[in-house]
Design an enzyme around this catalytic site. Structure first.
Site, PDB file in Angstrom:
ATOM      1  N   LYS A  23      38.795  41.242  49.971  1.00  4.04           N
ATOM      2  CA  LYS A  23      39.223  42.636  49.792  1.00  4.04           C
ATOM      3  C   LYS A  23      38.306  43.371  48.811  1.00  4.04           C
ATOM      4  O   LYS A  23      37.863  44.492  49.082  1.00  4.04           O
ATOM      5  CB  LYS A  23      40.691  42.658  49.316  1.00  4.04           C
ATOM      6  CG  LYS A  23      41.240  44.045  49.011  1.00  4.04           C
ATOM      7  CD  LYS A  23      42.748  44.056  49.030  1.00  4.04           C
ATOM      8  CE  LYS A  23      43.415  43.498  47.803  1.00  4.04           C
ATOM      9  NZ  LYS A  23      43.291  44.330  46.586  1.00  4.04           N
ATOM     10  N   SER A 168      38.437  43.894  32.856  1.00  4.56           N
ATOM     11  CA  SER A 168      38.861  44.524  34.109  1.00  4.56           C
ATOM     12  C   SER A 168      37.650  44.859  34.958  1.00  4.56           C
ATOM     13  O   SER A 168      36.789  45.643  34.556  1.00  4.56           O
ATOM     14  CB  SER A 168      39.650  45.803  33.825  1.00  4.56           C
ATOM     15  OG  SER A 168      39.710  46.592  35.004  1.00  4.56           O
ATOM     16  N   GLN A 170      37.764  46.549  37.659  1.00  5.06           N
ATOM     17  CA  GLN A 170      37.884  47.928  38.148  1.00  5.06           C
ATOM     18  C   GLN A 170      37.340  48.912  37.122  1.00  5.06           C
ATOM     19  O   GLN A 170      36.626  49.852  37.478  1.00  5.06           O
ATOM     20  CB  GLN A 170      39.339  48.242  38.492  1.00  5.06           C
ATOM     21  CG  GLN A 170      39.804  47.432  39.694  1.00  5.06           C
ATOM     22  CD  GLN A 170      41.257  47.638  40.049  1.00  5.06           C
ATOM     23  OE1 GLN A 170      41.985  48.353  39.346  1.00  5.06           O
ATOM     24  NE2 GLN A 170      41.697  47.006  41.117  1.00  5.06           N
ATOM     25  N   ASP A 316      44.825  37.396  40.138  1.00  6.96           N
ATOM     26  CA  ASP A 316      45.631  37.717  41.334  1.00  6.96           C
ATOM     27  C   ASP A 316      46.304  36.477  41.926  1.00  6.96           C
ATOM     28  O   ASP A 316      47.167  36.598  42.804  1.00  6.96           O
ATOM     29  CB  ASP A 316      44.761  38.390  42.406  1.00  6.96           C
ATOM     30  CG  ASP A 316      44.244  39.748  41.935  1.00  6.96           C
ATOM     31  OD1 ASP A 316      44.835  40.319  40.995  1.00  6.96           O
ATOM     32  OD2 ASP A 316      43.250  40.233  42.503  1.00  6.96           O
ATOM     33  N   ARG A 389      51.142  40.291  47.240  1.00 11.22           N
ATOM     34  CA  ARG A 389      50.985  38.919  46.742  1.00 11.22           C
ATOM     35  C   ARG A 389      52.343  38.263  46.471  1.00 11.22           C
ATOM     36  O   ARG A 389      52.486  37.047  46.625  1.00 11.22           O
ATOM     37  CB  ARG A 389      50.095  38.887  45.498  1.00 11.22           C
ATOM     38  CG  ARG A 389      48.727  39.486  45.787  1.00 11.22           C
ATOM     39  CD  ARG A 389      47.573  38.872  45.062  1.00 11.22           C
ATOM     40  NE  ARG A 389      46.372  39.657  45.334  1.00 11.22           N
ATOM     41  CZ  ARG A 389      45.579  39.479  46.392  1.00 11.22           C
ATOM     42  NH1 ARG A 389      45.823  38.534  47.270  1.00 11.22           N
ATOM     43  NH2 ARG A 389      44.523  40.252  46.568  1.00 11.22           N
TER      44      ARG A 389
HETATM   45  O1  SPQ Z   1      43.190  46.969  44.209  1.00 18.94           O
HETATM   46  P1  SPQ Z   1      44.409  46.499  43.514  1.00 18.94           P
HETATM   47  O2  SPQ Z   1      45.635  47.170  44.055  1.00 18.94           O
HETATM   48  O3  SPQ Z   1      44.333  46.633  42.016  1.00 18.94           O
HETATM   49  O4  SPQ Z   1      44.544  44.931  43.866  1.00 18.94           O
HETATM   50  C1  SPQ Z   1      44.673  43.721  43.086  1.00 18.94           C
HETATM   51  C2  SPQ Z   1      45.326  42.671  44.064  1.00 18.94           C
HETATM   52  O5  SPQ Z   1      46.210  41.876  43.695  1.00 18.94           O
HETATM   53  O6  SPQ Z   1      44.864  42.639  45.205  1.00 18.94           O
HETATM   54  C3  SPQ Z   1      45.487  43.861  41.794  1.00 18.94           C
HETATM   55  F1  SPQ Z   1      46.676  44.145  41.914  1.00 18.94           F
HETATM   56  O7  SPQ Z   1      43.390  43.149  42.777  1.00 18.94           O
HETATM   57  C4  SPQ Z   1      42.468  43.691  41.813  1.00 18.94           C
HETATM   58  C5  SPQ Z   1      42.294  42.691  40.673  1.00 18.94           C
HETATM   59  O8  SPQ Z   1      43.496  42.399  40.031  1.00 18.94           O
HETATM   60  C6  SPQ Z   1      41.166  43.909  42.523  1.00 18.94           C
HETATM   61  C7  SPQ Z   1      40.005  44.052  41.596  1.00 18.94           C
HETATM   62  C8  SPQ Z   1      38.715  44.568  42.114  1.00 18.94           C
HETATM   63  O9  SPQ Z   1      38.465  44.519  43.333  1.00 18.94           O
HETATM   64  O10 SPQ Z   1      37.904  45.008  41.280  1.00 18.94           O
HETATM   65  C9  SPQ Z   1      40.060  43.685  40.264  1.00 18.94           C
HETATM   66  C10 SPQ Z   1      41.293  43.185  39.630  1.00 18.94           C
HETATM   67  O11 SPQ Z   1      41.881  44.223  38.874  1.00 18.94           O
HETATM   68  P2  SPQ Z   1      41.419  44.566  37.355  1.00 18.94           P
HETATM   69  O12 SPQ Z   1      42.406  45.607  36.899  1.00 18.94           O
HETATM   70  O13 SPQ Z   1      41.542  43.305  36.604  1.00 18.94           O
HETATM   71  O14 SPQ Z   1      40.083  45.085  37.375  1.00 18.94           O
END
Ligand code: SPQ
Length: 429
Positions: A23, A168, A170, A316, A389
């Site tokens: 994803k 993070s 993201q 995750d 999840r």
């Molecule tokens: O995209 P989303 O909704 O945040 O999805 C999740 C998941 O469980 O699929 C988190 F709820 O994954 C994130 C992950 O936790 C996907 C991600 C990425 O692709 O960069 C990074 C992680 O989040 P973060 O906040 O730690 O950067």
């Protein structure tokens, strides 16, 4: 609010699965294809709802994206190819879409409005809106930019030197994407390594980025060139079958083409430490994103402690690891995982609440959970709370339950694994 009767009391899982595309990498392939110059092709793209939301947002930003049986084709024209959308950008349930998109839009000289579903409306956005505002973007939103709806008018950006308050991917990715549009060098410092797909993808698209001792440096004004992105299978999806294979008696499952990026393989480390009969049978680590096949067999497990720098590598997977721990000998403690509180649901609360309904011995703590092993799971009505999840973890838990199990809000699973039940049913003997 679909309610589904889950398969229970299963005595054997056997077979082979091709794990659907990752994803995180699928999202990024659309984003980089859109900001690069030329025709990007993507194979094994994940057609989950989250990734379809990303496609829909980029189409509204003027990007031509074609979907065929075999591949996704994205016609990019550099950052300047993005145009002011005349519709609201709806990210659905996807935190990755909204946070990374804000990083891209921060440098675009036009106005956009972003919304998402109820879950997105509760997830904190200041972690990206604050640093992007410091770089020069004009952003507003509910509760001073904390929550959606969010409006953004981007423009000329200054580079940033920023220490992430939490690990993070993201947040760092949003700042890297903004940094690519700033004048000069941006430096982002990570407290612990989070998934590095954005950094790898910049290189794949012919760009430059430096990573050293937790510090990432990116220079603005680079020209990215279209690429072919072969998306490996998602280890976060494979995780459900790794755990199922380990805890259902008499099982053996082969998971093909699983992404093995070392920033994502925390679950393999933990399962090995707990004694799982897990084996990598091929490993292609010479590519931008390493991948391989994994075999898992029914295992005798012992409890463990999961904490510190390991947490971002399996964040995750914690819901499914919690289920694994209910079947181990002894206690498992998960710490340093406060970030679980700001996912699609508060995953500390939803994991503990729903596993308890099935008879597990599990308690929430401030930053994680404590799980006692050797639990005989019973049955009942459980809910995904709209979190994919949690829905998949409960479907795997049901395999061990003696009585009927009904799952509410089962449709949430299609966010990341639309053919999850087809795959699960194909393994049941
Ligand atoms: O995209 P989303 O909704 O945040 O999805 C999740 C998941 O469980 O699929 C988190 F709820 O994954 C994130 C992950 O936790 C996907 C991600 C990425 O692709 O960069 C990074 C992680 O989040 P973060 O906040 O730690 O950067």
């Amino acid at each position: 609010m679909a309610q589904l009767k889950l398969k229970t009391n299963i005595h054997k899982l056997f077979g082979e699965l091709n794990i659907p595309g990752d994803k995180s990498i699928s999202h990024r392939s659309v984003m980089f294809g859109s900001i690069a110059h030329g025709k990007t092709t993507v194979t094994n793209f994940l057609p989950g709802e989250d990734c379809l939301s990303t496609i829909s947002c980029f189409r509204k930003l003027g990007i031509k994206i074609e979907e065929t049986e075999e591949e996704l084709i994205i016609h990019g024209n550099g950052f300047d190819g993005l145009k002011e959308p005349n519709e609201i950008l709806d990210v659905g349930n996807s935190g990755t879409t909204i946070r990374l998109l804000l990083g891209i839009l921060a440098g675009r000289p036009f106005f956009s409005t972003l919304v998402g579903d109820r879950s997105i409306g509760k997830r904190p956005m200041t972690r990206v809106t604050e640093p992007l505002t410091k770089m020069g973007a004009a952003i507003d939103g509910r509760e001073h930019g904390l929550y959606t709806p969010i409006s953004i008018r981007g423009g000329k950006l200054n580079p940033i030197h920023y220490k992430l308050p939490v690990p993070s991917a993201q947040v760092k990715s949003a700042l890297i994407l903004a940094g690519l549009q700033a004048e000069g060098e941006s430096v982002i410092i990570e407290p612990a390594a989070a998934r590095d797909h954005t950094e790898r993808m910049i290189r794949m698209f012919g760009g430059e980025i430096h990573q050293e001792n937790g510090s990432i440096t990116v220079t603005g004004g680079q020209r990215l060139t279209a690429a072919h992105v072969p998306v490996p299978g998602d280890i976060s999806s494979a995780a459900f079958f790794l755990v199922a294979g380990a805890i259902v008696p008499d099982s053996e499952i082969v998971l093909k083409n699983v992404g093995l990026n070392p920033t994502r393989t925390g679950i393999i480390e933990v399962m090995k430490k707990m004694g799982a009969a897990i084996e990598l049978i091929s490993n292609q680590d010479d590519t931008f994103e390493p991948s391989g096949d994994i075999v898992i067999k029914t295992s005798k497990l012992t409890g463990t402690v999961i904490e510190g720098d390991l947490i971002p590598k399996l964040i995750d997977e914690i819901p499914i690891i919690a289920l694994l721990a209910t079947q181990a000998e002894g206690q498992t403690i998960i710490k340093d995982a406060e970030e679980l509180k700001v996912k699609e649901t508060n995953r500390i609360d939803t994991v503990v609440q729903e596993l308890k309904k099935l008879g597990a011995s599990i308690e929430a703590t401030e930053d994680g959970m404590i799980i006692n092993g050797n639990s005989q799971l019973t049955g009942g009505t459980v809910s995904s709370h709209g979190d994919h999840r949690i829905g998949m973890m409960l479907s795997i838990a049901a395999l061990l339950c003696k009585h009927d199990v009904f799952l509410e809000d089962a449709e949430a699973i299609s966010v990341s694994y639309p053919n999850f039940f087809t795959h699960l049913n194909s393994l049941i003997q």
